[in-house]
Design a protein around this motif. Structure first.
Motif, PDB file in Angstrom:
ATOM      1  N   ALA A 139       7.253  -6.871  -3.931  1.00 26.20           N
ATOM      2  CA  ALA A 139       7.396  -5.427  -4.090  1.00 26.20           C
ATOM      3  C   ALA A 139       8.712  -4.959  -3.492  1.00 26.20           C
ATOM      4  O   ALA A 139       9.175  -5.506  -2.487  1.00 26.20           O
ATOM      5  CB  ALA A 139       6.235  -4.714  -3.415  1.00 26.20           C
ATOM      6  N   ILE A 166       2.041   4.582 -13.319  1.00 22.07           N
ATOM      7  CA  ILE A 166       2.150   3.127 -13.301  1.00 22.07           C
ATOM      8  C   ILE A 166       2.532   2.658 -14.700  1.00 22.07           C
ATOM      9  O   ILE A 166       2.045   3.188 -15.702  1.00 22.07           O
ATOM     10  CB  ILE A 166       0.843   2.468 -12.817  1.00 22.07           C
ATOM     11  CG1 ILE A 166       1.034   0.969 -12.600  1.00 22.07           C
ATOM     12  CG2 ILE A 166      -0.313   2.757 -13.763  1.00 22.07           C
ATOM     13  CD1 ILE A 166      -0.154   0.292 -11.903  1.00 22.07           C
ATOM     14  N   LEU A 210       5.838   1.624 -10.224  1.00 18.78           N
ATOM     15  CA  LEU A 210       5.101   2.809  -9.794  1.00 18.78           C
ATOM     16  C   LEU A 210       6.119   3.921  -9.593  1.00 18.78           C
ATOM     17  O   LEU A 210       6.864   3.904  -8.620  1.00 18.78           O
ATOM     18  CB  LEU A 210       4.308   2.553  -8.522  1.00 18.78           C
ATOM     19  CG  LEU A 210       3.399   3.701  -8.095  1.00 18.78           C
ATOM     20  CD1 LEU A 210       2.253   3.878  -9.097  1.00 18.78           C
ATOM     21  CD2 LEU A 210       2.837   3.484  -6.694  1.00 18.78           C
ATOM     22  N   TRP A 218      -1.657  -1.142  -7.662  1.00 17.07           N
ATOM     23  CA  TRP A 218      -0.929  -0.747  -6.464  1.00 17.07           C
ATOM     24  C   TRP A 218      -1.936  -0.174  -5.460  1.00 17.07           C
ATOM     25  O   TRP A 218      -2.815   0.624  -5.834  1.00 17.07           O
ATOM     26  CB  TRP A 218       0.119   0.320  -6.770  1.00 17.07           C
ATOM     27  CG  TRP A 218       1.340  -0.158  -7.471  1.00 17.07           C
ATOM     28  CD1 TRP A 218       1.577  -0.134  -8.816  1.00 17.07           C
ATOM     29  CD2 TRP A 218       2.507  -0.735  -6.865  1.00 17.07           C
ATOM     30  NE1 TRP A 218       2.823  -0.658  -9.085  1.00 17.07           N
ATOM     31  CE2 TRP A 218       3.416  -1.028  -7.899  1.00 17.07           C
ATOM     32  CE3 TRP A 218       2.878  -1.030  -5.554  1.00 17.07           C
ATOM     33  CZ2 TRP A 218       4.672  -1.610  -7.663  1.00 17.07           C
ATOM     34  CZ3 TRP A 218       4.114  -1.590  -5.323  1.00 17.07           C
ATOM     35  CH2 TRP A 218       4.990  -1.879  -6.368  1.00 17.07           C
ATOM     36  N   TYR A 227       3.204   0.157   0.650  1.00 15.64           N
ATOM     37  CA  TYR A 227       2.649   0.014  -0.692  1.00 15.64           C
ATOM     38  C   TYR A 227       2.649  -1.451  -1.102  1.00 15.64           C
ATOM     39  O   TYR A 227       3.663  -2.148  -0.948  1.00 15.64           O
ATOM     40  CB  TYR A 227       3.449   0.839  -1.683  1.00 15.64           C
ATOM     41  CG  TYR A 227       3.145   2.317  -1.598  1.00 15.64           C
ATOM     42  CD1 TYR A 227       3.567   3.064  -0.502  1.00 15.64           C
ATOM     43  CD2 TYR A 227       2.432   2.962  -2.597  1.00 15.64           C
ATOM     44  CE1 TYR A 227       3.277   4.421  -0.402  1.00 15.64           C
ATOM     45  CE2 TYR A 227       2.139   4.315  -2.515  1.00 15.64           C
ATOM     46  CZ  TYR A 227       2.561   5.038  -1.416  1.00 15.64           C
ATOM     47  OH  TYR A 227       2.273   6.378  -1.326  1.00 15.64           O
ATOM     48  N   TYR A 228       1.509  -1.899  -1.627  1.00 15.51           N
ATOM     49  CA  TYR A 228       1.331  -3.285  -2.035  1.00 15.51           C
ATOM     50  C   TYR A 228       0.952  -3.365  -3.512  1.00 15.51           C
ATOM     51  O   TYR A 228       0.217  -2.512  -4.019  1.00 15.51           O
ATOM     52  CB  TYR A 228       0.204  -3.935  -1.234  1.00 15.51           C
ATOM     53  CG  TYR A 228       0.406  -3.965   0.255  1.00 15.51           C
ATOM     54  CD1 TYR A 228      -0.016  -2.919   1.063  1.00 15.51           C
ATOM     55  CD2 TYR A 228       1.025  -5.057   0.868  1.00 15.51           C
ATOM     56  CE1 TYR A 228       0.154  -2.942   2.433  1.00 15.51           C
ATOM     57  CE2 TYR A 228       1.202  -5.093   2.242  1.00 15.51           C
ATOM     58  CZ  TYR A 228       0.770  -4.041   3.008  1.00 15.51           C
ATOM     59  OH  TYR A 228       0.948  -4.079   4.368  1.00 15.51           O
ATOM     60  N   CYS A 229       1.432  -4.400  -4.174  1.00 17.52           N
ATOM     61  CA  CYS A 229       0.965  -4.681  -5.523  1.00 17.52           C
ATOM     62  C   CYS A 229       0.093  -5.939  -5.478  1.00 17.52           C
ATOM     63  O   CYS A 229       0.220  -6.772  -4.571  1.00 17.52           O
ATOM     64  CB  CYS A 229       2.126  -4.860  -6.488  1.00 17.52           C
ATOM     65  SG  CYS A 229       3.308  -6.137  -6.047  1.00 17.52           S
ATOM     66  N   CYS A 253       7.398  -4.200  -8.735  1.00 16.48           N
ATOM     67  CA  CYS A 253       6.662  -5.392  -8.300  1.00 16.48           C
ATOM     68  C   CYS A 253       7.007  -6.498  -9.278  1.00 16.48           C
ATOM     69  O   CYS A 253       6.550  -6.493 -10.420  1.00 16.48           O
ATOM     70  CB  CYS A 253       5.164  -5.118  -8.285  1.00 16.48           C
ATOM     71  SG  CYS A 253       4.146  -6.564  -7.907  1.00 16.48           S
ATOM     72  N   ARG A 287      -2.104   1.156  -1.070  1.00 15.68           N
ATOM     73  CA  ARG A 287      -1.263   1.552   0.057  1.00 15.68           C
ATOM     74  C   ARG A 287      -2.089   1.574   1.327  1.00 15.68           C
ATOM     75  O   ARG A 287      -3.306   1.738   1.293  1.00 15.68           O
ATOM     76  CB  ARG A 287      -0.626   2.917  -0.193  1.00 15.68           C
ATOM     77  CG  ARG A 287      -1.602   4.084  -0.253  1.00 15.68           C
ATOM     78  CD  ARG A 287      -0.873   5.357  -0.669  1.00 15.68           C
ATOM     79  NE  ARG A 287      -1.768   6.509  -0.723  1.00 15.68           N
ATOM     80  CZ  ARG A 287      -1.414   7.710  -1.177  1.00 15.68           C
ATOM     81  NH1 ARG A 287      -0.176   7.912  -1.645  1.00 15.68           N
ATOM     82  NH2 ARG A 287      -2.280   8.697  -1.167  1.00 15.68           N
TER      83      ARG A 287
END
Length: 122
Positions: A5, A69, A80, A35, A93-95, A21, A37
């Motif tokens: 990401a 998205i 995103l 996604w 923030y994570y994917c 990502c 967070r």
């Protein structure tokens, strides 16, 4: 699948950021993606998800109408777009890849990327 990401940063309230990502692996186009967070002291929460084709998208109520998205399977990348950012959007923030049946539960996602920090100042 390995995920990376990027695109986070510091932005003023009302501003915009676009997170990316990037995924490795030839089968990216077959995976639904999401996604999530996590803000300091809070649990990880769902933000948005997209089907493998991009034809279906899902959003948390807190970001609906502000975040979008999308994906480009030719580039192995999910995006995103975050508009009208608020201080409460501040989080890492994570994917991740959907590996289960729920679009909204973190437990149904895997191959988490390392996260990118988004900070929104008031």
């Amino acid at each position: 699948v390995q995920l990376q990401a990027s695109g986070g940063g510091l932005v003023q309230a009302g501003g915009s950021l676009r997170l990316s990502c990037a995924a490795s692996g030839r089968t990216f186009g077959t995976y639904a993606m999401g996604w999530f967070r996590q803000a300091p002291g809070k649990e990880r929460e769902f933000v948005a998800a997209i089907s493998w084709s991009g034809g279906s998208t899902y959003y948390a109520d807190s970001v609906k109408g502000r975040f979008t998205i999308s994906r480009d399977n030719a580039k192995n990348t999910v995006y995103l777009q975050m508009n009208s950012l608020k201080p409460e959007d501040t989080a890492v923030y994570y994917c991740a890849v959907l590996i289960g049946s729920s679009w909204y539960r973190g437990e149904d996602f895997g191959s988490w990327g390392q996260g990118t920090q988004v900070t929104v100042s008031s």
